[in-house]
Write a protein that holds these residues in place. Structure first.
Motif, PDB file in Angstrom:
ATOM      1  N   ASP A 197    -130.718   6.503   0.024  1.00 54.92           N
ATOM      2  CA  ASP A 197    -130.494   7.497  -1.028  1.00 54.92           C
ATOM      3  C   ASP A 197    -129.476   6.964  -2.040  1.00 54.92           C
ATOM      4  N   ASP A 198    -128.397   6.381  -1.547  1.00 54.59           N
ATOM      5  CA  ASP A 198    -127.374   5.782  -2.404  1.00 54.59           C
ATOM      6  C   ASP A 198    -127.966   4.625  -3.215  1.00 54.59           C
ATOM      7  N   ALA A 199    -128.795   3.801  -2.568  1.00 53.22           N
ATOM      8  CA  ALA A 199    -129.411   2.666  -3.265  1.00 53.22           C
ATOM      9  C   ALA A 199    -130.288   3.141  -4.422  1.00 53.22           C
ATOM     10  N   ARG A 200    -131.062   4.203  -4.204  1.00 49.13           N
ATOM     11  CA  ARG A 200    -131.914   4.745  -5.263  1.00 49.13           C
ATOM     12  C   ARG A 200    -131.069   5.287  -6.419  1.00 49.13           C
ATOM     13  N   LEU A 201    -129.999   6.006  -6.087  1.00 47.39           N
ATOM     14  CA  LEU A 201    -129.169   6.631  -7.122  1.00 47.39           C
ATOM     15  C   LEU A 201    -128.356   5.635  -7.931  1.00 47.39           C
ATOM     16  N   PHE A 202    -127.807   4.626  -7.279  1.00 47.39           N
ATOM     17  CA  PHE A 202    -126.805   3.795  -7.944  1.00 47.39           C
ATOM     18  C   PHE A 202    -127.185   2.332  -8.114  1.00 47.39           C
ATOM     19  N   PHE A 203    -128.121   1.832  -7.317  1.00 45.81           N
ATOM     20  CA  PHE A 203    -128.481   0.419  -7.411  1.00 45.81           C
ATOM     21  C   PHE A 203    -129.886   0.204  -7.981  1.00 45.81           C
ATOM     22  N   GLN A 204    -130.585   1.282  -8.321  1.00 46.85           N
ATOM     23  CA  GLN A 204    -131.936   1.218  -8.870  1.00 46.85           C
ATOM     24  C   GLN A 204    -132.881   0.407  -7.991  1.00 46.85           C
ATOM     25  N   THR A 205    -132.741   0.586  -6.675  1.00 53.18           N
ATOM     26  CA  THR A 205    -133.634  -0.057  -5.716  1.00 53.18           C
ATOM     27  C   THR A 205    -133.972   0.980  -4.643  1.00 53.18           C
ATOM     28  N   SER A 206    -135.086   0.814  -3.973  1.00 53.17           N
ATOM     29  CA  SER A 206    -135.520   1.841  -3.018  1.00 53.17           C
ATOM     30  C   SER A 206    -134.798   1.761  -1.675  1.00 53.17           C
ATOM     31  N   THR A 207    -134.243   0.600  -1.355  1.00 55.44           N
ATOM     32  CA  THR A 207    -133.539   0.451  -0.084  1.00 55.44           C
ATOM     33  C   THR A 207    -132.261  -0.345  -0.302  1.00 55.44           C
ATOM     34  N   GLY A 208    -131.330  -0.198   0.634  1.00 59.35           N
ATOM     35  CA  GLY A 208    -130.125  -1.006   0.553  1.00 59.35           C
ATOM     36  C   GLY A 208    -128.981  -0.423   1.339  1.00 59.35           C
ATOM     37  N   GLY A 209    -128.228  -1.303   1.932  1.00 57.07           N
ATOM     38  CA  GLY A 209    -127.069  -0.919   2.717  1.00 57.07           C
ATOM     39  C   GLY A 209    -126.459  -2.166   3.321  1.00 57.07           C
ATOM     40  N   PRO A 210    -125.426  -1.992   4.119  1.00 61.46           N
ATOM     41  CA  PRO A 210    -124.818  -3.167   4.744  1.00 61.46           C
ATOM     42  C   PRO A 210    -125.802  -3.824   5.712  1.00 61.46           C
ATOM     43  N   PRO A 211    -125.638  -5.113   5.981  1.00 64.67           N
ATOM     44  CA  PRO A 211    -126.553  -5.788   6.911  1.00 64.67           C
ATOM     45  C   PRO A 211    -126.653  -5.045   8.242  1.00 64.67           C
ATOM     46  N   GLY A 212    -127.894  -4.782   8.652  1.00 64.38           N
ATOM     47  CA  GLY A 212    -128.144  -4.112   9.918  1.00 64.38           C
ATOM     48  C   GLY A 212    -128.155  -2.604   9.858  1.00 64.38           C
ATOM     49  N   TYR A 213    -127.993  -2.019   8.662  1.00 64.14           N
ATOM     50  CA  TYR A 213    -127.974  -0.559   8.554  1.00 64.14           C
ATOM     51  C   TYR A 213    -129.313   0.065   8.931  1.00 64.14           C
ATOM     52  N   ASP A 214    -130.387  -0.706   8.794  1.00 66.90           N
ATOM     53  CA  ASP A 214    -131.722  -0.160   8.996  1.00 66.90           C
ATOM     54  C   ASP A 214    -132.386  -0.574  10.308  1.00 66.90           C
ATOM     55  N   ASP A 215    -131.693  -1.360  11.134  1.00 68.26           N
ATOM     56  CA  ASP A 215    -132.291  -1.769  12.409  1.00 68.26           C
ATOM     57  C   ASP A 215    -131.401  -1.464  13.619  1.00 68.26           C
ATOM     58  N   GLY A 216    -130.275  -0.808  13.382  1.00 68.09           N
ATOM     59  CA  GLY A 216    -129.379  -0.432  14.472  1.00 68.09           C
ATOM     60  C   GLY A 216    -128.312  -1.459  14.792  1.00 68.09           C
ATOM     61  N   SER A 217    -128.451  -2.678  14.272  1.00 69.04           N
ATOM     62  CA  SER A 217    -127.476  -3.713  14.630  1.00 69.04           C
ATOM     63  C   SER A 217    -126.092  -3.439  14.042  1.00 69.04           C
ATOM     64  N   PHE A 218    -126.013  -2.799  12.876  1.00 71.14           N
ATOM     65  CA  PHE A 218    -124.716  -2.438  12.308  1.00 71.14           C
ATOM     66  C   PHE A 218    -123.983  -1.476  13.241  1.00 71.14           C
ATOM     67  N   LEU A 219    -124.660  -0.417  13.645  1.00 68.29           N
ATOM     68  CA  LEU A 219    -124.039   0.579  14.530  1.00 68.29           C
ATOM     69  C   LEU A 219    -123.713  -0.010  15.897  1.00 68.29           C
ATOM     70  N   GLN A 220    -124.583  -0.858  16.401  1.00 70.27           N
ATOM     71  CA  GLN A 220    -124.322  -1.507  17.687  1.00 70.27           C
ATOM     72  C   GLN A 220    -123.059  -2.367  17.599  1.00 70.27           C
TER      73      GLN A 220
END
Length: 170
Positions: free
Chosen positions: A29-52
Motif C-alpha cells: 500500500d505504501d509502495a503504491r502511494l509513495f513509490f509509484q510501484t505496485s509492490t515494495g518493502g524491506p528485503p523479505g517483507y513478502d516471504d516471511g524472512s524479514f519477520l523470522q
C-alpha cells in the motif's frame, strides 16, 4: 497484554505465516502511494524472512497486534536498558486499518510498557509522507538526519524522540 482495545502478544515463530500477508499488504500500500510501484518493502517483507530474522531470531522484543480475533499488525523493538535507549525497528498495520489510530495505540503501548526508555529512534523512507505524519505529528519524533543523498526515493529520515525522565514519573 490488552492496551486501549488492542491485544499485544509476544511474537512466536508460528505467527510469521499469519503476519507476512498483513505486512505485505501494508508495505505494498505504501509502495503504491509513495513509490509509484505496485509492490515494495524491506528485503523479505513478502516471504516471511524479514519477520523470522528480526522478529524471532534477533534480540528484539516483538509483538503481534490483535483487534479481537484478527491479527492486524506487529511491532519490533530493540531495547538497550543500560543506556535507556530504544529503537523502533518496524511497525505495521494492515492496510485497510491504516489511519484509524491503531498505530498510535501501538506506540502508546510501547511508551507505557517501557517507561524507563528515555530516547527512542527509528528511520523511515524520505518519500513516505504518511509515516512522517505518524512519527512526527502523532508520536512526537523529530527528524535528526537524512541519509542516502538527495533522491527522495533513496533517502532515509533518521528520527528521534527524547522523553524526559520527569515526564515518565508523572
Amino acid at each position: 497484554m490488552t492496551f486501549n482495545g488492542l491485544n499485544f502478544v509476544p511474537m512466536k515463530k508460528e505467527d510469521v505465516a499469519i503476519l507476512t500477508p498483513v505486512m505485505q499488504r501494508a508495505f505494498d500500500d505504501d509502495a503504491r502511494l509513495f513509490f509509484q510501484t505496485s509492490t515494495g518493502g524491506p528485503p523479505g517483507y513478502d516471504d516471511g524472512s524479514f519477520l523470522q530474522k528480526w522478529g524471532i531470531e534477533s534480540d528484539a522484543i516483538s509483538y503481534c497486534m490483535h483487534l479481537g480475533e484478527r491479527v492486524i499488525g506487529a511491532i519490533i523493538l530493540f531495547i538497550n536498558h543500560e543506556h535507556k535507549r530504544g529503537f523502533l525497528g518496524n511497525i505495521f498495520i494492515d492496510s485497510d486499518l491504516i489511519g484509524k489510530g491503531y498505530g498510535y495505540t501501538a506506540w502508546c503501548f510501547v511508551e507505557h510498557t517501557f517507561p524507563q526508555i528515555t530516547v527512542w529512534e527509528t528511520e523511515t523512507p524520505a518519500v513516505s509522507y504518511r509515516n512522517h505524519c505518524f512519527y512526527i505529528n502523532k508520536c512526537g519524533f523529530h527528524v535528526v538526519a537524512v541519509d542516502g543523498g538527495m533522491d527522495r526515493y533513496e533517502a532515509m529520515f533518521k528520527l528521534k524522540k527524547v522523553i524526559s525522565e520527569k515526564a515518565n514519573t508523572i
